[in-house]
Design a protein around this motif. Structure first.
Motif, mmCIF file in Angstrom:
data_model
loop_
_atom_site.group_PDB
_atom_site.id
_atom_site.type_symbol
_atom_site.label_atom_id
_atom_site.label_comp_id
_atom_site.label_asym_id
_atom_site.label_seq_id
_atom_site.Cartn_x
_atom_site.Cartn_y
_atom_site.Cartn_z
ATOM 1 N N GLY A 87 -8.564 -8.543 32.951
ATOM 2 C CA GLY A 87 -9.114 -8.309 34.280
ATOM 3 C C GLY A 87 -8.696 -6.978 34.885
ATOM 4 N N PRO A 88 -9.242 -6.676 36.076
ATOM 5 C CA PRO A 88 -9.070 -5.336 36.673
ATOM 6 C C PRO A 88 -7.677 -5.064 37.235
ATOM 7 N N VAL A 89 -6.893 -6.091 37.469
ATOM 8 C CA VAL A 89 -5.568 -5.865 38.075
ATOM 9 C C VAL A 89 -4.473 -5.938 36.999
ATOM 10 N N VAL A 90 -4.347 -7.093 36.355
ATOM 11 C CA VAL A 90 -3.350 -7.234 35.285
ATOM 12 C C VAL A 90 -3.667 -6.222 34.177
ATOM 13 N N GLY A 91 -4.959 -6.074 33.873
ATOM 14 C CA GLY A 91 -5.384 -5.149 32.814
ATOM 15 C C GLY A 91 -5.026 -3.711 33.138
ATOM 16 N N ARG A 92 -5.170 -3.347 34.403
ATOM 17 C CA ARG A 92 -4.843 -1.966 34.788
ATOM 18 C C ARG A 92 -3.343 -1.697 34.614
ATOM 19 N N LEU A 112 -1.288 -3.288 32.525
ATOM 20 C CA LEU A 112 -0.947 -3.288 31.097
ATOM 21 C C LEU A 112 -1.459 -2.017 30.413
ATOM 22 N N THR A 113 -2.644 -1.552 30.830
ATOM 23 C CA THR A 113 -3.183 -0.308 30.255
ATOM 24 C C THR A 113 -2.295 0.876 30.635
ATOM 25 N N ALA A 114 -1.806 0.870 31.876
ATOM 26 C CA ALA A 114 -0.906 1.947 32.305
ATOM 27 C C ALA A 114 0.379 1.922 31.470
ATOM 28 N N LEU A 115 0.871 0.721 31.167
ATOM 29 C CA LEU A 115 2.076 0.625 30.335
ATOM 30 C C LEU A 115 1.839 1.298 28.983
ATOM 31 N N ARG A 116 0.628 1.103 28.446
ATOM 32 C CA ARG A 116 0.314 1.702 27.150
ATOM 33 C C ARG A 116 0.457 3.226 27.237
ATOM 34 N N ASP A 117 0.147 3.766 28.435
ATOM 35 C CA ASP A 117 0.288 5.211 28.661
ATOM 36 C C ASP A 117 1.679 5.554 29.203
ATOM 37 N N ARG A 118 2.597 4.611 29.092
ATOM 38 C CA ARG A 118 3.989 4.797 29.545
ATOM 39 C C ARG A 118 4.074 5.137 31.031
ATOM 40 N N LYS A 119 3.267 4.424 31.796
ATOM 41 C CA LYS A 119 3.279 4.591 33.257
ATOM 42 C C LYS A 119 3.342 3.217 33.917
ATOM 43 N N ILE A 120 3.879 3.180 35.141
ATOM 44 C CA ILE A 120 3.952 1.927 35.899
ATOM 45 C C ILE A 120 3.103 2.054 37.154
ATOM 46 N N PRO A 172 5.107 -6.446 38.997
ATOM 47 C CA PRO A 172 3.789 -6.032 38.516
ATOM 48 C C PRO A 172 2.711 -6.445 39.521
ATOM 49 N N PRO A 173 1.568 -5.788 39.490
ATOM 50 C CA PRO A 173 0.539 -6.067 40.497
ATOM 51 C C PRO A 173 0.051 -7.514 40.434
ATOM 52 N N MET A 174 -0.228 -8.073 41.605
ATOM 53 C CA MET A 174 -0.834 -9.411 41.680
ATOM 54 C C MET A 174 -2.304 -9.251 42.064
ATOM 55 N N GLU A 175 -3.118 -10.196 41.603
ATOM 56 C CA GLU A 175 -4.555 -10.134 41.898
ATOM 57 C C GLU A 175 -4.841 -10.523 43.342
ATOM 58 N N TYR A 176 -4.016 -11.434 43.861
ATOM 59 C CA TYR A 176 -4.209 -11.929 45.230
ATOM 60 C C TYR A 176 -2.878 -11.886 45.951
ATOM 61 N N TYR A 190 1.202 -13.226 31.130
ATOM 62 C CA TYR A 190 1.117 -11.783 30.877
ATOM 63 C C TYR A 190 2.420 -11.048 31.181
ATOM 64 N N TYR A 191 3.062 -11.430 32.274
ATOM 65 C CA TYR A 191 4.218 -10.665 32.742
ATOM 66 C C TYR A 191 5.556 -11.291 32.328
ATOM 67 N N LEU A 192 5.616 -12.611 32.247
ATOM 68 C CA LEU A 192 6.924 -13.243 32.083
ATOM 69 C C LEU A 192 7.093 -14.056 30.798
ATOM 70 N N SER A 193 6.122 -14.919 30.481
ATOM 71 C CA SER A 193 6.383 -15.746 29.295
ATOM 72 C C SER A 193 6.504 -14.918 28.009
ATOM 73 N N PRO A 194 5.850 -13.720 27.890
ATOM 74 C CA PRO A 194 6.103 -12.925 26.671
ATOM 75 C C PRO A 194 7.548 -12.429 26.563
ATOM 76 N N LEU A 195 8.272 -12.465 27.697
ATOM 77 C CA LEU A 195 9.684 -12.026 27.671
ATOM 78 C C LEU A 195 10.620 -13.191 27.320
ATOM 79 N N TRP A 196 10.075 -14.419 27.292
ATOM 80 C CA TRP A 196 10.870 -15.627 27.027
ATOM 81 C C TRP A 196 11.990 -15.782 28.055
ATOM 82 N N LEU A 197 11.597 -15.603 29.318
ATOM 83 C CA LEU A 197 12.553 -15.867 30.394
ATOM 84 C C LEU A 197 12.752 -17.380 30.476
ATOM 85 N N ASP A 198 13.926 -17.852 30.089
ATOM 86 C CA ASP A 198 14.165 -19.295 30.038
ATOM 87 C C ASP A 198 14.627 -19.801 31.398
#
Lengths: 147, 352
Positions: A23-28, A30-38, A51-55, B129-137
């Motif tokens: 999606g447009p929020v989580v995906g953005r 994660l894509t930024a991470l690929r470019d080594r950016k937050i 990390p960004p939340m959708e709502y 996406y953010y947490l379970s891939p880190l295996w935060l127990d």
């Protein structure tokens, strides 16, 4: 009956056989991470969430205003893992921490590779250690390390 | 709104490893006893059945369906399930009765945690996406919360040890408890940290077991002719899945649920609080608005034994049984679900 009855066989892979978009929020993010950016996102009250939340967690408003952030931050709370579990991604003692990325207001959870518990403290500065190869996963941040 | 009577509650012993017993074999003895208490034969004699369990513990989708084997569901029964603690199965049944869809219900919760690595299994409750891939127990997330509480000055490590010492002491009178005995705060503080700032005793043990309850309308309970406790209020609330968006040193969801359930509408003689980690009892006591005149966790609470997916229902059952026995007139029960007290349920019980 023949002693050599035909044995029916079918290959089977246990797992998710589909892919899905993040999606447009989580995906953005994660894509930024690929470019080594937050990137963070502004909540209803203007606070920057990483990390960004959708709502928005309070108003439930759909969020869309992204903010570029550095790869440094401050530890808000932490816990020291003396005995990493088999699934943990670091195979030596490490810290879990809530890290407030500089320029953000809502901290994120990740690992800190500090070597020893005595090196950890609330308020310490940390920076991202990027994975050797980034793929658009949260694990593109290998961990944080003392800055 | 129809008043709800809690007529019978039974739980199994908390054991570290139930061995070869499967889930159905864990459930059947408590179902038998809870039915016998009421004087009815089977699940056919109630209008509705609802269970709470976690398929991740068994490692198979729809594993909870097997639990129905413990009921004898032929001819067909009206049955439901929550992938949560059975305290939420109670909530579903309460709604069903209040809506007039049923006059009685059988609830049960069960968990066999021993075969897996429970804190890691529960890491999969987190966002994918953010947490379970880190295996935060679950122990790690609780430790983050404990540090935040200590840093805030709202509690000390000695306060946490006091919770543990009291739990072990109270558990001596609980035949189902797994950990019990006399231990001093100083002895506990001398122990090394396990997942700093938590010491091992700050964490609930891993337990196998089950519990079951029968509720009904007050009219139906009178027809059965059994003593009962009245459920005066019940509410549950959830907080954000983003840990950073929560104040981990408070339990805002418990505060809201306590208000909605009417905790403050009378004296609270006993509170059974589902606090899997010692510091969480301190957070929850405050969130529930309880003073020092309330006896907290006379059973020892879940630090003395934590049956996943049953312990929340058991908190309600512990208070109900004390009211049914005439020991107290009014009490509060709390259940939690998720990491670091993410979701919370509060129930207020009174004598008939």
């Amino acid at each position: 009956m023949s002693a050599q009855a035909e044995v029916l066989q079918q290959a089977f892979t246990l797992g998710y056989t589909y892919t899905r978009t993040t999606g447009p929020v989580v995906g953005r993010f994660l894509t930024a991470l690929r470019d080594r950016k937050i990137v963070g996102i502004k909540g209803s009250d203007g606070k920057v969430i990483v990390p960004p939340m959708e709502y928005d967690p309070v108003t439930a408003e759909e969020l869309s205003e992204f903010v570029d952030l550095p790869d440094t931050g401050v530890v808000k709370t932490w816990a020291w893992v003396k005995h990493p579990r088999g699934k943990h991604l670091l195979d030596k003692p490490f810290a879990w921490a809530q890290i407030q990325i500089d320029g953000s207001d809502i901290p994120m959870i990740h690992m800190v590779d500090a070597g020893d518990e005595s090196k950890m403290s609330t308020g310490m500065k940390v920076k991202v250690r990027w994975a050797d190869e980034t793929k658009g996963f949260i694990t593109d941040i290998a961990c944080f390390e003392p800055a | 709104m129809r008043d709800i009577a809690i007529v019978s509650f039974v739980q199994s012993d908390c054991v570290r490893d139930a061995g070869a017993l499967n889930e159905v074999e864990l459930i059947m003895p408590v179902i038998r006893k809870v039915l016998d208490n009421v004087g009815i034969q089977s699940a056919q004699d109630v209008d509705f059945t609802c269970s709470g369990s976690c398929d991740y513990l068994q490692g198979a989708a729809f594993a909870f369906v097997l639990g129905v084997d413990a009921l004898g569901a032929v001819p067909p029964i009206k049955e439901s399930h929550v992938e949560m603690d059975a305290a939420w199965a109670l909530y579903e049944a309460v709604l069903k009765i209040r809506m007039g869809q049923a006059d009685s219900a059988l609830l049960y919760g069960f968990g066999k945690s021993s075969p897996g690595e429970l804190p890691i299994v529960l890491s999969q409750q987190l966002d994918p996406y953010y947490l379970s891939p880190l295996w935060l127990d679950t122990v790690s997330s609780a430790a983050l919360q404990a540090r935040a509480l200590l840093d805030s000055g709202k509690a000390t490590e000695a306060d946490m040890a006091e919770v543990v010492a009291r739990s072990r002491k109270n558990a001596k009178s609980n035949p189902h408890a797994q950990l019990k005995g006399d231990v001093s705060v100083d002895e506990l503080l001398a122990e090394p940290t396990y997942l700093s700032p938590l010491r091992k005793h700050d964490c609930c043990p891993i337990s196998d077991g089950a519990s079951a309850m029968i509720i009904a309308t007050v009219e139906k309970a009178k027809e059965w002719g059994k003593p009962y406790a009245v459920l005066k209020g019940i509410d549950h609330r959830i907080e954000s899945h983003h840990f950073g968006a929560r104040d981990l040193t408070r339990s805002v969801s418990t505060e809201i649920a306590a208000k909605a359930a009417g905790v403050a509408d009378g004296p609270v003689e006993v509170a059974e609080i589902y606090a899997p980690f010692s510091h969480q009892e301190i957070i929850l006591k405050k969130a529930l608005g309880l003073g020092d005149d309330t006896v907290i966790n006379p059973s020892g609470g879940v630090l003395a034994g934590n049956q996943m997916m049953a312990s929340g229902l058991s908190r309600v059952g512990e208070v109900a049984n004390r009211i049914i026995k005439g020991e107290i007139k009014r009490g509060v029960a709390h259940a939690t679900s998720g990491h670091a007290l993410q979701q919370n349920l509060v129930a207020v019980l009174e004598g008939a």
